[in-house]
Design an enzyme around this catalytic site. Structure first.
Site, PDB file in Angstrom:
ATOM      1  CG  ASP A   1     -35.987  37.177  47.776  1.00 28.73           C
ATOM      2  OD1 ASP A   1     -36.432  37.450  48.897  1.00 28.73           O
ATOM      3  OD2 ASP A   1     -35.422  37.997  47.041  1.00 28.73           O
TER       4      ASP A   1
ATOM      5  CG  HIS B   1     -26.584  36.654  46.085  1.00 26.89           C
ATOM      6  ND1 HIS B   1     -25.533  37.511  46.327  1.00 26.89           N
ATOM      7  CD2 HIS B   1     -27.691  37.253  46.584  1.00 26.89           C
ATOM      8  CE1 HIS B   1     -25.993  38.568  46.956  1.00 26.89           C
ATOM      9  NE2 HIS B   1     -27.290  38.448  47.129  1.00 26.89           N
TER      10      HIS B   1
HETATM   11  N1  CMC Z   1     -31.300  30.488  36.890  1.00 27.35           N
HETATM   12  C1  CMC Z   1     -30.613  30.074  35.803  1.00 27.35           C
HETATM   13  N2  CMC Z   1     -29.386  30.518  35.500  1.00 27.35           N
HETATM   14  C2  CMC Z   1     -28.814  31.416  36.321  1.00 27.35           C
HETATM   15  C3  CMC Z   1     -29.472  31.874  37.480  1.00 27.35           C
HETATM   16  C4  CMC Z   1     -30.764  31.375  37.744  1.00 27.35           C
HETATM   17  N3  CMC Z   1     -31.437  31.789  38.825  1.00 27.35           N
HETATM   18  N4  CMC Z   1     -28.684  32.779  38.106  1.00 27.35           N
HETATM   19  C5  CMC Z   1     -27.550  32.873  37.376  1.00 27.35           C
HETATM   20  N5  CMC Z   1     -27.642  32.050  36.297  1.00 27.35           N
HETATM   21  C6  CMC Z   1     -26.587  31.809  35.293  1.00 27.35           C
HETATM   22  C7  CMC Z   1     -26.299  33.051  34.482  1.00 27.35           C
HETATM   23  O1  CMC Z   1     -27.138  33.121  33.353  1.00 27.35           O
HETATM   24  C8  CMC Z   1     -24.844  32.826  34.130  1.00 27.35           C
HETATM   25  O2  CMC Z   1     -24.794  31.816  33.132  1.00 27.35           O
HETATM   26  P1  CMC Z   1     -23.588  31.785  32.044  1.00 27.35           P
HETATM   27  O3  CMC Z   1     -22.310  31.745  32.824  1.00 27.35           O
HETATM   28  O4  CMC Z   1     -23.855  30.565  31.242  1.00 27.35           O
HETATM   29  O5  CMC Z   1     -23.749  33.053  31.255  1.00 27.35           O
HETATM   30  C9  CMC Z   1     -24.279  32.200  35.381  1.00 27.35           C
HETATM   31  O6  CMC Z   1     -25.384  31.548  36.013  1.00 27.35           O
HETATM   32  C10 CMC Z   1     -23.614  33.132  36.349  1.00 27.35           C
HETATM   33  O7  CMC Z   1     -24.524  34.133  36.745  1.00 27.35           O
HETATM   34  P2  CMC Z   1     -24.027  35.258  37.743  1.00 27.35           P
HETATM   35  O8  CMC Z   1     -22.992  36.102  37.070  1.00 27.35           O
HETATM   36  O9  CMC Z   1     -23.650  34.582  39.017  1.00 27.35           O
HETATM   37  O10 CMC Z   1     -25.347  36.074  37.968  1.00 27.35           O
HETATM   38  P3  CMC Z   1     -25.495  37.609  38.280  1.00 27.35           P
HETATM   39  O11 CMC Z   1     -24.589  38.005  39.377  1.00 27.35           O
HETATM   40  O12 CMC Z   1     -25.398  38.414  37.033  1.00 27.35           O
HETATM   41  O13 CMC Z   1     -27.021  37.678  38.767  1.00 27.35           O
HETATM   42  C11 CMC Z   1     -28.901  37.196  40.093  1.00 27.35           C
HETATM   43  C12 CMC Z   1     -27.371  37.376  40.074  1.00 27.35           C
HETATM   44  C13 CMC Z   1     -29.361  37.080  41.519  1.00 27.35           C
HETATM   45  C14 CMC Z   1     -29.541  38.457  39.488  1.00 27.35           C
HETATM   46  C15 CMC Z   1     -29.269  35.954  39.275  1.00 27.35           C
HETATM   47  O14 CMC Z   1     -28.708  34.821  39.875  1.00 27.35           O
HETATM   48  C16 CMC Z   1     -30.781  35.776  39.140  1.00 27.35           C
HETATM   49  O15 CMC Z   1     -31.382  36.402  38.257  1.00 27.35           O
HETATM   50  N6  CMC Z   1     -31.419  34.951  40.015  1.00 27.35           N
HETATM   51  C17 CMC Z   1     -32.843  34.772  39.984  1.00 27.35           C
HETATM   52  C18 CMC Z   1     -33.534  35.970  40.617  1.00 27.35           C
HETATM   53  C19 CMC Z   1     -33.369  35.990  42.119  1.00 27.35           C
HETATM   54  O16 CMC Z   1     -33.583  35.011  42.801  1.00 27.35           O
HETATM   55  N7  CMC Z   1     -33.025  37.187  42.652  1.00 27.35           N
HETATM   56  C20 CMC Z   1     -32.913  37.397  44.113  1.00 27.35           C
HETATM   57  C21 CMC Z   1     -31.495  37.644  44.512  1.00 27.35           C
HETATM   58  S1  CMC Z   1     -31.240  37.562  46.290  1.00 27.35           S
HETATM   59  C22 CMC Z   1     -32.185  38.822  46.975  1.00 27.35           C
HETATM   60  C23 CMC Z   1     -31.893  40.181  46.457  1.00 27.35           C
HETATM   61  O17 CMC Z   1     -30.754  40.557  46.180  1.00 27.35           O
HETATM   62  O18 CMC Z   1     -32.847  40.921  46.322  1.00 27.35           O
END
Ligand code: CMC
Length: 432
Positions: A366, A308
């Site tokens: 989710d 998140h």
């Molecule tokens: N699986 C694998 N790696 C991940 C994931 C994941 N679910 N989420 C984040 N990472 C990695 C990301 O690639 C990054 O790696 P690195 O530092 O090596 O480049 C690191 O963790 C930090 O990521 P972040 O900056 O915390 O992530 P973000 O803020 O850009 O994205 C997110 C947040 C929710 C889009 C992402 O975690 C994700 O795509 N999760 C899976 C989809 C999901 O479950 N979405 C629902 C979110 S909650 C309900 C809503 O908001 O609708």
């Protein structure tokens, strides 16, 4: 006395600019950067808005490190335990919990707005039977602007109230119409003797040829999920609603934009993606292989339902939903659901894995919500629509807050241009 300003100093010219500190009631301070372009001729660069507060808001507060979520100051745990979705909707929109008479009046108004224009209903039939319901919902919501001219003056408080009640009331009806179309079953009209979630279940699962009894356990589970999804401050879809709404467009267009933004798998589409992922993993032995895949950046795969932007410790909604899932499956006699067991095992393994631990990735709202929807027999393609129904309340609350602010201006970010510098046009014949 306010806090002292920060100061920005241009290293070349020595020009100084004050960055006034703006403090909220809780949470980190914000630096007001509005003057730096005038003083220093520079913009700030924050793609994906990771560190930018795009507005002031009194609706929802999140402390991502402590796992705190407050709606108008009330902890989501307390609302989930003791409140109802309708009460939470009133709270988010109006700022205070309703008195008994106010709640009755609000419920009555929502109930009485739940039918949709028959012509609008027929739009649904124009879709292919296997159209994704999110595309149907976003299209029908946008089309509502063509039907409800009587309440589209965004500067009239009464019109804004009618719009708010209409959209919250009609979303389940629009969703149910999409569901029935996919099944090829006749549309079931809303029932005014039922509460919001019971009516939704009735429109989804009743058929004209027999009596349908709403299962109160199912209605309660849905109500809980709707409370937990009702608002989440400046998430991508709410920001989309605010951005579209800031142009002065009609509110149906703004909400339709929010539905479209929610659809993405990084946002509301994750609930559908989690179930697809669990099915793809299939059994516990395959978990390590799947985790290796999501850790490989080249795979473009993520562990769906994990991570998140704001929560870096735990998502309080996930904690509640996980417990609710346990209780619901036990009540429905589905406690041995293999996908739930697989989800529990996946969570356990991921939470011990260095990749997820070091990046502070935890299950989000989710991860388990789709399992509850599945237990309620709601089809997978409808999961994100369920999220949209609940989040409509948050979108409406934010749209109302923004439009009611006399200082509202069109939202218009700037950019760091990295394209070609100026060059002269060359006629086709002279081009290589
Ligand atoms: N699986 C694998 N790696 C991940 C994931 C994941 N679910 N989420 C984040 N990472 C990695 C990301 O690639 C990054 O790696 P690195 O530092 O090596 O480049 C690191 O963790 C930090 O990521 P972040 O900056 O915390 O992530 P973000 O803020 O850009 O994205 C997110 C947040 C929710 C889009 C992402 O975690 C994700 O795509 N999760 C899976 C989809 C999901 O479950 N979405 C629902 C979110 S909650 C309900 C809503 O908001 O609708």
């Amino acid at each position: 006395m306010g806090k002292p300003d920060y100061e920005l100093i241009n290293p070349a010219s020595g020009t100084r600019s004050a960055l006034p500190v703006r403090s909220g009631t809780i949470g980190p301070d914000c630096l007001d950067i509005a003057g730096i372009t005038r003083d220093q001729g520079v913009f700030t660069f924050d793609p994906a808005f990771s560190v930018t507060a795009s507005c002031e808001s009194k609706i929802t507060y999140i402390d991502g490190d402590a796992g705190v979520l407050l709606y108008r100051g009330y902890p989501v745990e307390q609302l989930a335990a003791s409140s109802s979705f309708m009460e939470v909707a009133f709270l988010l929109i109006n700022g205070e919990l309703p008195g008994a008479a106010e709640l009755t009046a609000f419920r009555t108004s929502i109930t009485r707005h739940s039918m949709i224009n028959e012509s609008l209903l027929r739009f649904t039939n124009g879709f292919h039977h296997n159209a994704h319901p999110m595309s149907m919902v976003s299209a029908v919501v946008a089309s509502m602007a063509a039907f409800y001219y009587d309440s589209m003056d965004i500067y009239s408080p009464r019109h804004r109230e009618i719009f708010s009640h209409r959209i919250i009331a009609k979303l389940p009806t629009i969703a149910a119409a999409a569901h029935k179309h996919a099944l090829g079953q006749p549309f079931i009209y809303p029932r005014n003797d039922l509460d919001y979630c019971s009516n939704m279940l009735s429109m989804f699962f009743a058929v004209p040829c027999e009596e349908y009894q709403v299962d109160p356990v199912a209605a309660k589970a849905l109500d809980l999920l709707f409370i937990l999804h009702a608002d989440h401050e400046q998430n991508a879809s709410t920001t989309t609603v605010r951005l579209a709404g800031s142009t002065g467009t009609n509110p149906y267009a703004a909400i339709s934009a929010g539905v479209s933004a929610l659809w993405g798998p990084a946002h509301g589409g994750a609930n559908e993606a989690v179930l697809n992922m669990l099915e793809e993993i299939g059994k516990a032995e395959n978990i390590p292989k799947y985790l290796a895949l999501v850790k490989d950046k080249g795979s473009h795969s993520k562990l769906m339902g994990f991570g998140h932007r704001v929560y870096k410790n735990f998502d309080p909604r996930a904690k509640i939903i996980r417990e609710a899932c346990h209780r619901l499956l036990a009540k429905l006699g589905q406690q041995d659901d293999p996908l739930f067991e697989l989800a529990l095992r996946l969570e356990e393994i991921a939470l011990k894995d260095e990749y997820f631990v070091s990046r502070k990735l935890y299950p989000n709202v989710d991860f388990y919500s789709g399992l509850i929807y599945s237990a309620l027999k709601i089809p997978r393609s409808m999961f994100t629509v369920m999220f949209a129904i609940a989040r409509t309340v948050g979108w409406v609350a934010h749209w109302l807050e923004m439009i009611g602010d006399p200082a509202m201006r069109i939202a218009r970010p700037r950019q760091l241009y990295t394209g070609p510098t100026q060059r002269d046009y060359v006629a086709v014949a002279q081009r290589r």
